[in-house]
Design a protein around this motif. Structure first.
Motif, PDB file in Angstrom:
ATOM      1  N   LEU A  29      39.207  48.452  34.373  1.00 43.30           N
ATOM      2  CA  LEU A  29      40.455  47.862  34.868  1.00 43.30           C
ATOM      3  C   LEU A  29      40.266  47.279  36.264  1.00 43.30           C
ATOM      4  CD1 LEU A  29      43.025  50.535  33.703  1.00 43.30           C
ATOM      5  CD2 LEU A  29      42.842  48.184  32.878  1.00 43.30           C
ATOM      6  N   VAL A  30      39.543  47.992  37.105  1.00 39.98           N
ATOM      7  CA  VAL A  30      39.294  47.507  38.468  1.00 39.98           C
ATOM      8  C   VAL A  30      38.510  46.194  38.421  1.00 39.98           C
ATOM      9  CG1 VAL A  30      38.052  48.001  40.614  1.00 39.98           C
ATOM     10  CG2 VAL A  30      39.454  49.774  39.541  1.00 39.98           C
ATOM     11  N   GLU A  31      37.487  46.139  37.582  1.00 38.47           N
ATOM     12  CA  GLU A  31      36.688  44.915  37.453  1.00 38.47           C
ATOM     13  C   GLU A  31      37.529  43.774  36.891  1.00 38.47           C
ATOM     14  OE1 GLU A  31      33.403  42.325  37.588  1.00 38.47           O
ATOM     15  OE2 GLU A  31      33.916  44.159  38.648  1.00 38.47           O
ATOM     16  N   ALA A  32      38.363  44.067  35.908  1.00 36.06           N
ATOM     17  CA  ALA A  32      39.219  43.029  35.324  1.00 36.06           C
ATOM     18  C   ALA A  32      40.196  42.491  36.366  1.00 36.06           C
ATOM     19  CB  ALA A  32      39.976  43.581  34.121  1.00 36.06           C
ATOM     20  N   GLU A  33      40.759  43.378  37.175  1.00 32.70           N
ATOM     21  CA  GLU A  33      41.680  42.952  38.231  1.00 32.70           C
ATOM     22  C   GLU A  33      40.956  42.102  39.267  1.00 32.70           C
ATOM     23  OE1 GLU A  33      44.702  42.068  40.731  1.00 32.70           O
ATOM     24  OE2 GLU A  33      44.839  42.800  38.674  1.00 32.70           O
ATOM     25  N   ARG A  34      39.732  42.475  39.622  1.00 34.38           N
ATOM     26  CA  ARG A  34      38.951  41.686  40.584  1.00 34.38           C
ATOM     27  C   ARG A  34      38.723  40.278  40.050  1.00 34.38           C
ATOM     28  NH1 ARG A  34      34.238  39.767  41.249  1.00 34.38           N
ATOM     29  NH2 ARG A  34      33.354  40.694  39.378  1.00 34.38           N
ATOM     30  N   LYS A  35      38.340  40.183  38.786  1.00 34.43           N
ATOM     31  CA  LYS A  35      38.108  38.864  38.180  1.00 34.43           C
ATOM     32  C   LYS A  35      39.397  38.056  38.127  1.00 34.43           C
ATOM     33  CE  LYS A  35      34.119  40.093  35.364  1.00 34.43           C
ATOM     34  NZ  LYS A  35      33.623  40.310  34.011  1.00 34.43           N
ATOM     35  N   GLN A  36      40.502  38.710  37.785  1.00 35.43           N
ATOM     36  CA  GLN A  36      41.790  38.024  37.709  1.00 35.43           C
ATOM     37  C   GLN A  36      42.188  37.502  39.090  1.00 35.43           C
ATOM     38  OE1 GLN A  36      45.500  40.331  37.069  1.00 35.43           O
ATOM     39  NE2 GLN A  36      45.531  39.298  35.087  1.00 35.43           N
ATOM     40  N   ARG A  37      42.005  38.321  40.107  1.00 34.44           N
ATOM     41  CA  ARG A  37      42.328  37.911  41.476  1.00 34.44           C
ATOM     42  C   ARG A  37      41.454  36.737  41.903  1.00 34.44           C
ATOM     43  NH1 ARG A  37      41.939  42.564  43.596  1.00 34.44           N
ATOM     44  NH2 ARG A  37      39.751  42.407  44.164  1.00 34.44           N
ATOM     45  N   ASN A  38      40.159  36.772  41.573  1.00 34.18           N
ATOM     46  CA  ASN A  38      39.258  35.666  41.917  1.00 34.18           C
ATOM     47  C   ASN A  38      39.682  34.375  41.229  1.00 34.18           C
ATOM     48  OD1 ASN A  38      37.759  37.322  43.554  1.00 34.18           O
ATOM     49  ND2 ASN A  38      36.114  37.631  42.078  1.00 34.18           N
ATOM     50  N   ARG A  39      40.115  34.481  39.961  1.00 29.75           N
ATOM     51  CA  ARG A  39      40.590  33.280  39.241  1.00 29.75           C
ATOM     52  C   ARG A  39      41.835  32.701  39.904  1.00 29.75           C
ATOM     53  NH1 ARG A  39      39.288  36.358  34.641  1.00 29.75           N
ATOM     54  NH2 ARG A  39      41.467  36.955  34.409  1.00 29.75           N
ATOM     55  N   ARG A  40      42.772  33.590  40.281  1.00 25.14           N
ATOM     56  CA  ARG A  40      43.999  33.118  40.946  1.00 25.14           C
ATOM     57  C   ARG A  40      43.677  32.443  42.271  1.00 25.14           C
ATOM     58  NH1 ARG A  40      46.407  38.247  39.154  1.00 25.14           N
ATOM     59  NH2 ARG A  40      45.867  39.072  41.199  1.00 25.14           N
ATOM     60  N   GLU A  41      42.764  33.053  43.051  1.00 25.11           N
ATOM     61  CA  GLU A  41      42.397  32.482  44.343  1.00 25.11           C
ATOM     62  C   GLU A  41      41.694  31.141  44.173  1.00 25.11           C
ATOM     63  OE1 GLU A  41      40.136  35.602  46.170  1.00 25.11           O
ATOM     64  OE2 GLU A  41      41.931  36.784  46.616  1.00 25.11           O
ATOM     65  N   ALA A  42      40.814  31.033  43.191  1.00 23.23           N
ATOM     66  CA  ALA A  42      40.121  29.763  42.936  1.00 23.23           C
ATOM     67  C   ALA A  42      41.121  28.694  42.509  1.00 23.23           C
ATOM     68  CB  ALA A  42      39.048  29.944  41.868  1.00 23.23           C
ATOM     69  N   ALA A  43      42.083  29.054  41.683  1.00 25.25           N
ATOM     70  CA  ALA A  43      43.096  28.086  41.245  1.00 25.25           C
ATOM     71  C   ALA A  43      43.948  27.639  42.431  1.00 25.25           C
ATOM     72  CB  ALA A  43      43.973  28.694  40.154  1.00 25.25           C
ATOM     73  N   ALA A  44      44.289  28.559  43.323  1.00 20.92           N
ATOM     74  CA  ALA A  44      45.074  28.212  44.501  1.00 20.92           C
ATOM     75  C   ALA A  44      44.288  27.266  45.407  1.00 20.92           C
ATOM     76  CB  ALA A  44      45.482  29.471  45.266  1.00 20.92           C
ATOM     77  N   ARG A  45      43.000  27.526  45.593  1.00 23.56           N
ATOM     78  CA  ARG A  45      42.171  26.645  46.429  1.00 23.56           C
ATOM     79  C   ARG A  45      42.086  25.249  45.818  1.00 23.56           C
ATOM     80  NH1 ARG A  45      39.004  31.336  46.850  1.00 23.56           N
ATOM     81  NH2 ARG A  45      37.571  30.570  45.267  1.00 23.56           N
TER      82      ARG A  45
END
Length: 110
Positions: free
Chosen positions: A87-103
């Motif tokens: 779950l922690v790894e999945a959340e990290r990946k999800q957060r990275n995707r959101r940040e990349a999309a925002a950038r």
């Protein structure tokens, strides 16, 4: 055959989950500090759902390891050493995707 349920959280799209779930383990405390001889069917079920993009809602995420093991229907050892790290790894990946999309949105808005 049962129809899949849907669930989602964290602003991500809804994810179809398998139904029915395998039965929960009889006693989550049976394997607390040592691993079971093999992972439970319910543990494998949740690993598949997480791999498919399922993430817990805030209520589930706030549970301690004891309550969470009961909610997921797995042994405490499985929750602490297998499900929670996934779950922690999945959340990290999800957060990275959101940040990349925002950038990306920020760059294209200029």
């Amino acid at each position: 055959m049962s129809r899949p349920g849907k669930t989602g959280s964290g602003g991500e799209p809804w994810v179809e989950i398998e139904t029915p779930k395998p039965p929960p383990v009889r006693d989550p405390y049976a394997y607390w500090s040592e691993p079971p001889p093999e992972l439970s069917a319910r543990c494998f079920y949740w690993l598949r759902q997480i791999a498919e993009g399922w993430t817990p809602n805030a209520s589930i995420g706030r549970k301690g390891y004891d309550d969470a093991a009961h909610w997921f229907g797995v042994y405490i050892w499985e929750y602490v050493n297998v499900v929670w790290p996934c779950l922690v790894e999945a959340e990290r990946k999800q957060r990275n995707r959101r940040e990349a999309a925002a950038r990306l949105r920020e760059r294209t808005a200029r």
